[in-house]
Design an enzyme around this catalytic site. Structure first.
Site, PDB file in Angstrom:
ATOM      1  N   LYS A  84      -0.428  -0.498  18.063  1.00  0.00           N
ATOM      2  CA  LYS A  84       0.233   0.252  17.001  1.00  0.00           C
ATOM      3  C   LYS A  84       1.106   1.311  17.660  1.00  0.00           C
ATOM      4  O   LYS A  84       0.613   2.162  18.401  1.00  0.00           O
ATOM      5  CB  LYS A  84      -0.807   0.895  16.092  1.00  0.00           C
ATOM      6  CG  LYS A  84      -0.185   1.686  14.948  1.00  0.00           C
ATOM      7  CD  LYS A  84      -1.260   2.219  14.030  1.00  0.00           C
ATOM      8  CE  LYS A  84      -0.679   3.082  12.927  1.00  0.00           C
ATOM      9  NZ  LYS A  84      -1.738   3.617  12.056  1.00  0.00           N
ATOM     10  N   LYS A 139       2.025  -3.515  15.095  1.00  0.00           N
ATOM     11  CA  LYS A 139       2.622  -2.689  14.046  1.00  0.00           C
ATOM     12  C   LYS A 139       3.561  -1.673  14.668  1.00  0.00           C
ATOM     13  O   LYS A 139       3.136  -0.999  15.611  1.00  0.00           O
ATOM     14  CB  LYS A 139       1.491  -1.988  13.289  1.00  0.00           C
ATOM     15  CG  LYS A 139       1.962  -1.131  12.121  1.00  0.00           C
ATOM     16  CD  LYS A 139       0.786  -0.484  11.420  1.00  0.00           C
ATOM     17  CE  LYS A 139       1.284   0.390  10.265  1.00  0.00           C
ATOM     18  NZ  LYS A 139       0.223   1.079   9.560  1.00  0.00           N
TER      19      LYS A 139
HETATM   20 ZN    ZN Z   1      -4.289   6.966  10.679  1.00  0.00          ZN
END
Ligand code: ZN
Length: 325
Positions: free
Chosen positions: A195, A248
């Site tokens: 992420k 992501k």
């Molecule tokens: Zn978070």
């Protein structure tokens, strides 16, 4: 011998031919629709930067889930808004939190839907960080303990899959251990393994009311410039027990999706995030792009890069468009 013997245009001549040789076939089968659960009843507030996306109370969540299931979308991922926030994000693990009650209600409605829960603290902490803080620093190990508690509360509510999105080190192992200790062996983990610290999360922070009150998330989310580090993060999460992993955002990281797909043999997900959604919506509203065409092209691109699972706010529209084809 090349031209005129080889004419690639031969296979592009008609839709029948193009469809026959198509390499990537987008279906609703891998889509996940993200939703925001909030306290109260009969609440449905549109997120201004995300047209068609709402903060909703449990009763409304169940109604929209019915629609999602009827469209053939296999799963939803739930984010929660607490009644109030505090330093340690206590409501993240509350049995009567909006997410936990939503999971119970969706399961009770017997909808044909996989229920995935986002596991993080940022929506629940007064400072808006994804972990517990001290003196302006986000502490790893105490945060992991809180995250495992939150995941357990989701398992108890009936979640099929928990999805930790905090990027603390060791959280997948801690969540697996905690779930197993309480006999939730069948709750799967979809980890946000890579992420990135991204500018594309802007509209989400409005939806989840989770903007950090001080500093930023660079000390735990990944540097957008790094690709090899993503492979290391994914390897660690799989070692710790992640059943599926996610990248992501999606669009600026298609190379990461592809490299992860080639290196690892677990299902790979990608999150087509709020900023990616908002850009398309804004341009479509202005009449600058053809929304349907652009969305289908984006999702096909994400799948072509290697994502089996796509989390996207476009899911309902896509399911309708694919049904009509
Ligand atoms: Zn978070």
């Amino acid at each position: 011998m090349t031209f005129p013997v080889h004419r690639p245009r031969r296979l592009r001549r008609t839709e029948a031919l193009r469809g026959f040789v198509r390499e990537t076939r987008l279906t609703t089968g891998g889509l996940v629709y993200p939703m925001f659960a909030c306290p109260g009843t009969n609440v449905r507030i549109e997120v201004s930067s995300m047209p068609g996306v709402y903060q909703q109370s449990v009763d409304q969540i169940v109604e929209e889930c019915r629609e999602v299931a009827d469209l053939g979308i296999p799963g939803v991922i739930l984010f929660g808004l607490p009644a109030h926030k505090d330093e340690t994000g206590s409501e993240a693990s509350a049995a009567d939190g909006a997410v936990q009650r939503s999971v119970e209600a969706i399961k009770k409605a017997k909808l044909n839907l996989l229920v995935i829960t986002d596991v993080c603290l940022c929506e629940y902490t007064s400072h808006g960080h994804c972990g517990v803080t001290n003196d302006g620093e986000v502490l790893n190990d105490p945060s992991v303990e809180r995250l495992a508690e939150a995941a357990l509360s989701h398992g108890r509510a009936g979640a099929d899959i928990v999805a930790p999105s905090d990027m603390m080190d060791g959280r997948v192992a801690a969540i697996r251990r905690k779930l197993d200790e309480h006999k939730f062996h069948d709750v799967a983990i979809l980890s946000y393994a890579a992420k990135y610290c991204s500018g594309f999360y802007g509209p989400f922070r409005e939806a989840a009311q989770s903007a950090p009150q001080f500093g930023d998330r660079r000390s735990y989310q990944m540097d957008p410039a790094n690709a090899r580090e993503a492979l290391r993060e994914v390897a660690l999460d799989i070692e710790e027990g992640a059943d599926m992993i996610m990248i992501k955002p999606a669009l600026p990281y298609l190379d990461i999706i592809q490299r992860v797909r080639e290196r690892f043999d677990v299902p790979v997900g990608a999150y087509n995030v709020s900023g990616e959604f908002a850009m398309v919506k804004a341009a479509a509203l202005k009449g600058w792009i053809d929304e349907k065409r652009v969305v289908l092209e984006i999702l096909t691109g994400i799948q072509r890069a290697g994502a089996d699972i796509i989390l996207t706010y476009h899911a309902k529209d896509v399911a309708r468009w694919l049904k009509a084809c």
